[in-house]
Scaffold this active site. Structure first.
Site, mmCIF file in Angstrom:
data_model
loop_
_atom_site.group_PDB
_atom_site.id
_atom_site.type_symbol
_atom_site.label_atom_id
_atom_site.label_comp_id
_atom_site.label_asym_id
_atom_site.label_seq_id
_atom_site.Cartn_x
_atom_site.Cartn_y
_atom_site.Cartn_z
ATOM 1 N N SER A 163 26.935 43.647 7.577
ATOM 2 C CA SER A 163 25.168 44.532 8.363
ATOM 3 C C SER A 163 25.047 43.203 9.542
ATOM 4 C CB SER A 163 24.042 44.120 7.897
ATOM 5 O OG SER A 163 22.858 44.196 8.099
ATOM 6 N N TYR B 66 19.314 39.624 0.842
ATOM 7 C CA TYR B 66 20.355 40.623 1.167
ATOM 8 C C TYR B 66 21.112 39.831 2.463
ATOM 9 C CZ TYR B 66 21.435 44.666 4.278
ATOM 10 O OH TYR B 66 22.136 45.734 5.175
#
Length: 261
Positions: free
Chosen positions: A147, A160
């Protein structure tokens, strides 16, 4: 190692029942791959993903497994080898996060942090370890679905972000460690127009977030699952590319939109 049942290549895709995983599975099915579609909870969706791959001409299996558990990772690799006798491509796509009040870093519980790291980062490592011998045997490759969070330090939650940063670092290390036998790359999307984000923040939050994102990045659009799948498929076939972290963020990393001249 079992004898391959066909000349088709084989891809193992974690989190392959929905979103990016399902889009990548279907795209690879149309490009000569047989597919093992892994899922942990989305059984119906994974079966539908596998059925779509079969309709596209591939052989496909939907197999349950929690990638945070090493035994499950080894079982996924074993299932692919039992069926096809080879693994040419590993797509580490399975991922979890938290959103909203649960994501406030000051009050995060250790168990939440550990679970996200266990699925996203440890799970990717364990899948590599389970598949690496088979990948080496066929000069295969790995594509990690990371990401922009791991590159820019922004995202749905601190664990995350940390997990995706770990994936990026592992991608670089493994690209060196496994060369020349196995190529290792990562895709780093920004916001993806999939149900994952909707489930996390709700429809209204998703629509507001999408609007703000598209107004703030140079290309003025978010990724679709198919956009990310195209990059995965390209990396799978890019025989001279390894150690790349491909940002699919609409130019977010450039720092925003400039006024037109």
């Amino acid at each position: 190692m079992a004898t391959p049942t066909s000349a088709r290549k084989v891809a193992v895709i974690t989190g392959g029942g929905t979103g990016v995983g399902a889009a990548a599975a279907l795209m690879l099915a149309g490009r000569g791959y047989d597919l093992l579609v892994n899922y942990s909870r989305s059984a119906d969706e994974a079966q539908a993903s596998a059925a779509a791959c079969r309709a596209a001409g591939a052989d496909a299996l939907a197999v349950r497994g929690d990638v945070s558990q090493d035994a499950d990772c080894r079982a996924l690799a074993a299932a692919a080898l039992a069926r096809w006798g080879r693994i040419d491509l590993l797509v580490n796509n399975a991922g979890v996060s938290v959103f909203g009040p649960a994501a406030e870093w000051e009050s995060l519980e250790a168990e939440t942090f550990q679970r996200i790291l266990a699925v996203n980062a440890l799970g990717s490592f364990q899948m590599v370890r389970a598949c690496v011998a088979s990948l080496k045997a066929v000069q295969g490759c790995i594509v990690n679905v990371s990401s922009v969070a791991g590159a820019l330090g922004v995202g749905s939650s601190l664990p995350y972000i940390a997990s995706k940063g770990a994936i990026n670092a592992m991608t670089l290390h493994l690209a060196r460690a496994l060369a020349p036998a196995v190529r290792v790359n990562a895709v780093c999307p920004g916001l993806i127009t999939s149900r994952w984000f909707v489930q996390g923040v709700g429809q209204a939050g998703y629509e507001a977030g999408l609007k703000a994102y598209e107004a703030g990045v140079p290309l003025q659009r978010a990724c679709t699952p198919e956009d990310v799948a195209e990059a995965i498929v390209w990396l799978a076939g890019a025989s001279t590319v390894t150690g790349e972290l491909v940002l699919l963020d609409g130019g977010m990393h450039l720092g925003g939109v400039q006024a037109p001249r």
